[in-house]
Scaffold this motif. Sequence first.
Motif, mmCIF file in Angstrom:
data_model
loop_
_atom_site.group_PDB
_atom_site.id
_atom_site.type_symbol
_atom_site.label_atom_id
_atom_site.label_comp_id
_atom_site.label_asym_id
_atom_site.label_seq_id
_atom_site.Cartn_x
_atom_site.Cartn_y
_atom_site.Cartn_z
ATOM 1 N N MET A 99 5.117 1.460 1.583
ATOM 2 C CA MET A 99 6.045 2.325 2.304
ATOM 3 C C MET A 99 5.915 3.783 1.886
ATOM 4 N N LYS A 100 5.555 4.050 0.630
ATOM 5 C CA LYS A 100 5.422 5.451 0.233
ATOM 6 C C LYS A 100 4.304 6.114 1.028
ATOM 7 N N PHE A 101 3.217 5.372 1.205
ATOM 8 C CA PHE A 101 2.141 5.911 2.026
ATOM 9 C C PHE A 101 2.603 6.086 3.449
ATOM 10 N N ALA A 102 3.434 5.121 3.923
ATOM 11 C CA ALA A 102 3.954 5.225 5.280
ATOM 12 C C ALA A 102 4.773 6.498 5.436
ATOM 13 N N PHE A 103 5.509 6.861 4.385
ATOM 14 C CA PHE A 103 6.294 8.100 4.439
ATOM 15 C C PHE A 103 5.401 9.312 4.646
ATOM 16 N N PHE A 104 4.319 9.387 3.889
ATOM 17 C CA PHE A 104 3.409 10.516 4.051
ATOM 18 C C PHE A 104 2.858 10.551 5.467
ATOM 19 N N TYR A 105 2.509 9.381 5.939
ATOM 20 C CA TYR A 105 1.948 9.231 7.278
ATOM 21 C C TYR A 105 2.933 9.714 8.339
ATOM 22 N N ILE A 106 4.188 9.218 8.224
ATOM 23 C CA ILE A 106 5.211 9.614 9.195
ATOM 24 C C ILE A 106 5.474 11.103 9.089
ATOM 25 N N ALA A 107 5.516 11.594 7.840
ATOM 26 C CA ALA A 107 5.810 13.012 7.656
ATOM 27 C C ALA A 107 4.751 13.881 8.304
ATOM 28 N N GLU A 108 3.499 13.456 8.237
ATOM 29 C CA GLU A 108 2.451 14.255 8.862
ATOM 30 C C GLU A 108 2.660 14.333 10.360
ATOM 31 N N TYR A 109 2.964 13.191 10.971
ATOM 32 C CA TYR A 109 3.179 13.215 12.411
ATOM 33 C C TYR A 109 4.444 13.972 12.785
ATOM 34 N N ALA A 110 5.490 13.828 11.964
ATOM 35 C CA ALA A 110 6.723 14.556 12.263
ATOM 36 C C ALA A 110 6.467 16.059 12.196
ATOM 37 N N HIS A 111 5.658 16.460 11.237
ATOM 38 C CA HIS A 111 5.322 17.869 11.124
ATOM 39 C C HIS A 111 4.554 18.348 12.355
ATOM 40 N N MET A 112 3.677 17.450 12.860
ATOM 41 C CA MET A 112 2.953 17.810 14.087
ATOM 42 C C MET A 112 3.916 18.014 15.239
ATOM 43 N N VAL A 113 4.899 17.121 15.355
ATOM 44 C CA VAL A 113 5.863 17.260 16.441
ATOM 45 C C VAL A 113 6.649 18.551 16.257
ATOM 46 N N LEU A 114 6.963 18.882 15.007
ATOM 47 C CA LEU A 114 7.706 20.115 14.737
ATOM 48 C C LEU A 114 6.901 21.332 15.167
ATOM 49 N N VAL A 115 5.627 21.368 14.792
ATOM 50 C CA VAL A 115 4.796 22.516 15.165
ATOM 51 C C VAL A 115 4.659 22.602 16.680
ATOM 52 N N LEU B 98 8.492 11.957 -10.254
ATOM 53 C CA LEU B 98 7.839 12.791 -9.253
ATOM 54 C C LEU B 98 7.052 11.955 -8.253
ATOM 55 N N PHE B 99 6.447 10.874 -8.759
ATOM 56 C CA PHE B 99 5.677 9.996 -7.877
ATOM 57 C C PHE B 99 6.556 9.438 -6.771
ATOM 58 N N ASN B 100 7.775 9.032 -7.139
ATOM 59 C CA ASN B 100 8.665 8.490 -6.120
ATOM 60 C C ASN B 100 9.299 9.578 -5.291
ATOM 61 N N LEU B 101 9.444 10.775 -5.864
ATOM 62 C CA LEU B 101 10.142 11.838 -5.153
ATOM 63 C C LEU B 101 9.298 12.455 -4.050
ATOM 64 N N SER B 102 8.000 12.567 -4.285
ATOM 65 C CA SER B 102 7.204 13.380 -3.353
ATOM 66 C C SER B 102 7.158 12.856 -1.915
ATOM 67 N N PRO B 103 7.025 11.542 -1.678
ATOM 68 C CA PRO B 103 7.057 11.168 -0.254
ATOM 69 C C PRO B 103 8.382 11.496 0.413
ATOM 70 N N VAL B 104 9.459 11.360 -0.379
ATOM 71 C CA VAL B 104 10.777 11.655 0.173
ATOM 72 C C VAL B 104 10.867 13.134 0.530
ATOM 73 N N LEU B 105 10.384 13.990 -0.378
ATOM 74 C CA LEU B 105 10.427 15.426 -0.129
ATOM 75 C C LEU B 105 9.687 15.786 1.146
ATOM 76 N N VAL B 106 8.491 15.212 1.260
ATOM 77 C CA VAL B 106 7.658 15.576 2.411
ATOM 78 C C VAL B 106 8.327 15.129 3.705
ATOM 79 N N LEU B 107 8.883 13.911 3.687
ATOM 80 C CA LEU B 107 9.489 13.417 4.922
ATOM 81 C C LEU B 107 10.760 14.174 5.259
#
Lengths: 364, 344, 158
Positions: free
Chosen positions: B242-258, B81-90
Amino acid sequence: MAFKTIDLNMGPQHPSTHGVLRLRLAVDNELVLRVEPVLGYLHRGMEKLWESQTYVQAVPLTDRLDYLASLSNNLAYILAVEKLMGLEVPKRAQYIRVILAELQRLASHLAWLGFMANDIGAMSVLLYGFEAREGVLDVFEAYSGGRLTVHGMRIGGVPFDLDERVIGLVRRALDEIPRKVADIEGLLSQNRIWLHRTEGIGVLSAADAVAYGVTGPALRASGVAWDIRRDVPYSSYGDFDFAVPVFGHGDVYDRYLVRVEEIRQSLRIAGQALENLPPGDFRARVPRVLKIPPGEIFHSIEAPKGELGFYIRSDGSDKPERVKMRSPSFLNLQALELMCKENLFSDVVGILGSLDVVLGEVDK
Amino acid sequence: MTAHPLVVDFLIPVLKIAAVILYPLVMVIVMIWMERRVVALIQGRLGPNRVGFEGILQPAADAFKLFFKEDIIPRQADRFLFNLSPVLVLVSSLLAFCFIPLGESFRIKGYTLTLWVAESPVGLLLVLGLSSIGVFGIIFGGWASNSKYPLMGALRSVVQILSYEIPLGMTVLTVIFFSRSIDLVAIVNHQKDARIWFGFLLPVSFVVFWISGIAETNRAPFDLPEAESELVAGYHTEYSGMKFAFFYIAEYAHMVLVSSLVVILFFGGWLPPFPNVAALAFLHRIPGFLWYLAKIMFFLYLYVWIRATLPRYRFDALIKLAWKWLIPLSALNLVAVAVLRYVL
Amino acid sequence: MTGLARFLKKFFLVDILRGLLITLRYYFSPKVTIQYPERVRELPPRYKGLLRLHLDAKGEPLCIACLACQRICPTHCFDIAGERVPQRKTLWPVRYDWKLERCTFCGLCVEICPTSAIRFSPEFRMTLLEKDKVRFHYPDMYLEGEELQKHLCGGCLE
């Protein structure tokens, strides 16, 4: 995983503890049950050091107590020594000391404002507060060469006279700070999020404040009208016309309002002192080797953080026998647990911020 | 003459898939740079301006740094789950971009090139649904970290996101009353035909949607779950590299989506403004894609501007705001719009 | 303020918009930072930079090894010794060791020096690459500018 009572540790390294303060909290779900500050991470043995330093050598060390308001520490120590000696300081020196002390109060409150707002999330106010503070630091730099640890006062007076350059910088600071403070107030004072985070939080009643020895803006925000500058005037504060803000609720918002109003009053005092500077000496003659006959004294001033006092006992030599400092932040910190009870632990940061604690003072 | 079947059936879809991955990533890079520059400029300083022209390579420097950081997995953590969650979010943030139309379609040599990967009659629903999968990533991240702070942070994030989904959905319904379709392309076309953008027709809906959008993306003033100066450091505490980077990118991608959703639903997508004014007809010559980009940039700027200005809400007030104010307000708004739409 | 006015102000987010306009004004205002090291801020004359010894008009040291600075320094930075020389009545300094790591830049030594031999300089670049450079000996106390930088860290990269 049970969440009933958790022991949380806001460790010595934390962006919001304003120094190396360790807080041990016991939390029940969200409510704070117990707060125990653990101190001593910045202890440098100042009181012991002062026993092996002459009275003159001790003054630069006092800079490093409350490092955000170094001139206030200088003033407190020097006034205590002068009172013990029975030295008369020339009027011009007293006025210059008032100008410097009030400018230092401005700098301290502006830094506090920035840090407090940053902890609550308004990150731009930090930069605006520090930009305003730069004006004051430029004055200190032109006056004595130091920005943070200024060492701008000496036993018997002040080291330099105010020349054109310094006066010009003081005037510029007095002009620009009200504008910056108006901007900061526009961002905070009526902002619903700020009000929600600060109103009704961390309430300290007047009786509790007096019982715990809380002094300074926190005391005045709880409704007790006590300001040493007005009630026990020192260094010619009696000559100036200023108001002392007192509010009644004793919550974080009132402490914020008290300090913002104090900024305005400090501007007034410094302006009056600058306009009415009397002519004369800026430094009294003090013997090269300063020996003080045996005696003891306790003298306190209204520092930006509260009542800052020095107890000095002399034994006839050129070094004091014992120096004890009453630091306002140390005593204000005692009331932290009382204020944090029945509040959510997200508020601990805000309450600690509103107390304006500087660890240099607490740990000495 | 129609285009070669190899191009139509293979090359163009492949390019579109590449675009749907690259477009949000490029926007994220721009967003990282813009956030640091705009926050700095608001604060009276300049921000990164040495790495590349005016600091545009700063995100690359950040990515480079994160790439080389040690990947730490706590000993007691649930590895899968630890490895899966950044992938899921991104992935959830990126997948939703398949359905976002970026501009009007145009003809090249008899072939109509559509500026979206897929058009679905339920496009809006799919976008909202896909972006909600990210919630699982947050929960898994907090749980798998096996530490009380990330778990509390994750729970708060999830409660926040779920609470604000409701006003989001209800305000979207008001738009649908007018557009009569949940196909994103059709919504934009309806704004073209109606010659007024829904943002002006339904201002309450827009404001509530925007506030909910900020809360959905865990941005200030609703960023308590991940704020640096608070006790609980958020669901991504235990992540590094990189896992933290995924969360980071995912947050910004979500912002662009909204932001994209706001622009499409309320501000005409790729339509130029002032269609009724004949003197400004030259505006129609600028391709729709550029209008869309300009509008998105404005909303991204608004995100950063709000972050630099406002203090943070405490968590209980955050949830109270959703349940006591936004949900009743959006419900009232829904009823009012429904009544007015069918009465007038 | 009437209840209605207050409600309308809350509903239309007046306080938040006011804050946003303030920060927008700052966004368009000139910035207060300067680009160091291309531009360096002008320092006031009393700036407390590195302590330096000075020579008189004839090129002889102003320092008379009276040890006043050594006695008054709160942190015991100095280790000075002087000797009698035929050319002048006052002592000539032969050892003048100054510990930079102990100096608090308080200025007491500058104030007390009877010949104004030791003064602050505007030098704030005190990076060292070797630990022993933090101890200044007698000739090092006269270095200034680029020579000082070469002594401390090998010189500035240009």
